[in-house]
Design a protein around this motif. Structure first.
Motif, PDB file in Angstrom:
ATOM      1  N   CYS A  83      15.771  22.220 -54.133  1.00 30.42           N
ATOM      2  CA  CYS A  83      16.267  21.743 -52.849  1.00 30.42           C
ATOM      3  C   CYS A  83      15.182  20.952 -52.114  1.00 30.42           C
ATOM      4  O   CYS A  83      15.471  19.915 -51.490  1.00 30.42           O
ATOM      5  CB  CYS A  83      16.720  22.922 -51.993  1.00 30.42           C
ATOM      6  SG  CYS A  83      18.134  23.846 -52.646  1.00 30.42           S
ATOM      7  N   GLY A  84      13.948  21.434 -52.187  1.00 28.65           N
ATOM      8  CA  GLY A  84      12.845  20.749 -51.529  1.00 28.65           C
ATOM      9  C   GLY A  84      12.612  19.354 -52.088  1.00 28.65           C
ATOM     10  O   GLY A  84      12.286  18.420 -51.346  1.00 28.65           O
ATOM     11  N   ILE A  85      12.778  19.204 -53.392  1.00 29.87           N
ATOM     12  CA  ILE A  85      12.620  17.887 -54.014  1.00 29.87           C
ATOM     13  C   ILE A  85      13.683  16.924 -53.498  1.00 29.87           C
ATOM     14  O   ILE A  85      13.382  15.795 -53.085  1.00 29.87           O
ATOM     15  CB  ILE A  85      12.690  18.017 -55.547  1.00 29.87           C
ATOM     16  CG1 ILE A  85      11.417  18.691 -56.079  1.00 29.87           C
ATOM     17  CG2 ILE A  85      12.906  16.648 -56.206  1.00 29.87           C
ATOM     18  CD1 ILE A  85      11.507  19.136 -57.524  1.00 29.87           C
ATOM     19  N   TYR A  86      14.938  17.359 -53.496  1.00 27.30           N
ATOM     20  CA  TYR A  86      16.016  16.466 -53.068  1.00 27.30           C
ATOM     21  C   TYR A  86      15.936  16.153 -51.575  1.00 27.30           C
ATOM     22  O   TYR A  86      16.309  15.058 -51.143  1.00 27.30           O
ATOM     23  CB  TYR A  86      17.369  17.076 -53.416  1.00 27.30           C
ATOM     24  CG  TYR A  86      17.572  17.251 -54.908  1.00 27.30           C
ATOM     25  CD1 TYR A  86      17.407  16.174 -55.768  1.00 27.30           C
ATOM     26  CD2 TYR A  86      17.905  18.488 -55.441  1.00 27.30           C
ATOM     27  CE1 TYR A  86      17.572  16.329 -57.137  1.00 27.30           C
ATOM     28  CE2 TYR A  86      18.078  18.650 -56.814  1.00 27.30           C
ATOM     29  CZ  TYR A  86      17.904  17.569 -57.654  1.00 27.30           C
ATOM     30  OH  TYR A  86      18.067  17.723 -59.014  1.00 27.30           O
ATOM     31  N   ALA A 147       9.993  30.191 -50.505  1.00 23.24           N
ATOM     32  CA  ALA A 147      10.015  29.394 -49.276  1.00 23.24           C
ATOM     33  C   ALA A 147       8.594  29.083 -48.809  1.00 23.24           C
ATOM     34  O   ALA A 147       8.306  27.965 -48.374  1.00 23.24           O
ATOM     35  CB  ALA A 147      10.784  30.138 -48.187  1.00 23.24           C
ATOM     36  N   ARG A 148       7.704  30.051 -48.918  1.00 20.53           N
ATOM     37  CA  ARG A 148       6.303  29.820 -48.534  1.00 20.53           C
ATOM     38  C   ARG A 148       5.654  28.812 -49.475  1.00 20.53           C
ATOM     39  O   ARG A 148       4.887  27.945 -49.038  1.00 20.53           O
ATOM     40  CB  ARG A 148       5.541  31.133 -48.548  1.00 20.53           C
ATOM     41  CG  ARG A 148       4.088  31.012 -48.109  1.00 20.53           C
ATOM     42  CD  ARG A 148       3.501  32.382 -47.838  1.00 20.53           C
ATOM     43  NE  ARG A 148       3.576  33.250 -49.016  1.00 20.53           N
ATOM     44  CZ  ARG A 148       3.446  34.575 -48.949  1.00 20.53           C
ATOM     45  NH1 ARG A 148       3.268  35.177 -47.790  1.00 20.53           N
ATOM     46  NH2 ARG A 148       3.514  35.302 -50.055  1.00 20.53           N
ATOM     47  N   LEU A 153       3.776  23.179 -50.476  1.00 13.28           N
ATOM     48  CA  LEU A 153       3.983  21.928 -51.196  1.00 13.28           C
ATOM     49  C   LEU A 153       4.255  20.784 -50.225  1.00 13.28           C
ATOM     50  O   LEU A 153       3.700  19.683 -50.364  1.00 13.28           O
ATOM     51  CB  LEU A 153       5.155  22.101 -52.165  1.00 13.28           C
ATOM     52  CG  LEU A 153       5.448  20.992 -53.162  1.00 13.28           C
ATOM     53  CD1 LEU A 153       4.221  20.675 -54.006  1.00 13.28           C
ATOM     54  CD2 LEU A 153       6.604  21.401 -54.053  1.00 13.28           C
ATOM     55  N   ASP A 154       5.081  21.033 -49.213  1.00 15.71           N
ATOM     56  CA  ASP A 154       5.340  20.009 -48.195  1.00 15.71           C
ATOM     57  C   ASP A 154       4.043  19.621 -47.488  1.00 15.71           C
ATOM     58  O   ASP A 154       3.813  18.444 -47.191  1.00 15.71           O
ATOM     59  CB  ASP A 154       6.361  20.515 -47.181  1.00 15.71           C
ATOM     60  CG  ASP A 154       7.789  20.475 -47.698  1.00 15.71           C
ATOM     61  OD1 ASP A 154       8.105  19.545 -48.469  1.00 15.71           O
ATOM     62  OD2 ASP A 154       8.586  21.361 -47.352  1.00 15.71           O
ATOM     63  N   ALA A 159      -0.095  15.485 -46.661  1.00 13.62           N
ATOM     64  CA  ALA A 159      -1.494  15.055 -46.683  1.00 13.62           C
ATOM     65  C   ALA A 159      -1.667  13.813 -47.554  1.00 13.62           C
ATOM     66  O   ALA A 159      -2.405  12.888 -47.196  1.00 13.62           O
ATOM     67  CB  ALA A 159      -2.384  16.190 -47.182  1.00 13.62           C
ATOM     68  N   LEU A 160      -1.006  13.794 -48.693  1.00 14.32           N
ATOM     69  CA  LEU A 160      -1.086  12.620 -49.566  1.00 14.32           C
ATOM     70  C   LEU A 160      -0.550  11.384 -48.860  1.00 14.32           C
ATOM     71  O   LEU A 160      -1.162  10.308 -48.909  1.00 14.32           O
ATOM     72  CB  LEU A 160      -0.301  12.872 -50.856  1.00 14.32           C
ATOM     73  CG  LEU A 160      -0.909  13.855 -51.857  1.00 14.32           C
ATOM     74  CD1 LEU A 160       0.065  14.106 -53.003  1.00 14.32           C
ATOM     75  CD2 LEU A 160      -2.230  13.336 -52.407  1.00 14.32           C
TER      76      LEU A 160
END
Length: 208
Positions: A83-86, A147-148, A153-154, A159-160
């Motif tokens: 979900c985070g990727i999408y 979730a953590r 990752l976010d 930062a990138l």
């Protein structure tokens, strides 16, 4: 009544499972795969199923927050990472998570990233048109709190982007596996195979 999963989607996910199984990248019930559907829905593999033997009933639907449309079904434990990727990359249509020996060992040895440079197969990543390139593949510490882990990752992706660095469409979880994504399942498979080839080369070089 929710719309059924299109046959083309479940077929692509099942074929991906067989392909990764043939290469030894999804042992036991490891790994998970997903593809984006319409209206923010996501088709994802169910928990506890060997990915080399997937059947249509082993693919289910979740919403953008990882909630199952059918509460009787349990998605893969790391569905929130898909979900985070999408959510982060609108162009992503397919995501693959595998557990090879190379990505597991190298991620255990690595610091914050694994550096890949000078490989012809770097061209499998967007914006790289020559082997004279370099990517820093993020390595994320493993965490049972998914979730953590996604929040961390976010933070790394933020930062990138602040530093003006293109976010590579893949990352490693330390001692655990790899995630890649692309605009199609074929693209994700090609990206994963290219990445695994380079990681295996790095592992073999480290044995000398």
């Amino acid at each position: 009544m929710p719309a059924p999963i299109p046959v083309s989607i479940s077929t692509a996910i099942m074929a991906a499972g067989r392909r990764l199984d043939q290469r030894g990248w999804v042992p036991a019930t490891a790994g998970n795969f997903s593809m984006k559907l319409e209206a923010g829905r996501i088709a994802v593999t169910r928990s506890g199923v060997h990915k080399g033997f997937l059947q249509p009933e082993h693919v289910m639907v979740v919403d953008g927050e990882g909630r199952a449309e059918d509460p009787a079904l349990r998605p893969s434990a790391e569905t929130l990472l898909h979900c985070g990727i999408y959510r982060r990359f609108p162009g992503a249509q397919a995501s693959l998570h595998g557990h090879s020996v190379a990505n597991t060992v190298l991620s255990r040895r690595a610091g914050a990233c694994v550096v890949l440079e000078g490989y012809e197969l770097l061209k499998a990543f967007p914006g790289l048109e020559t082997h004279e390139a370099r990517i820093e593949l993020p390595v994320l510490d493993n965490d049972q709190d998914i979730a953590r882990m996604q929040r961390e990752l976010d933070r790394r992706w933020d930062a990138l982007e602040r530093d003006g660095v293109a976010v590579p469409p893949g990352y490693l979880i330390r001692g655990h596996g790899v995630y890649v994504w692309a605009g199609s399942m074929d693209g994700a498979l090609a990206r994963l195979e290219a990445l695994e080839f380079m990681l295996e080369c790095e592992l073999m070089q480290g044995r000398g």
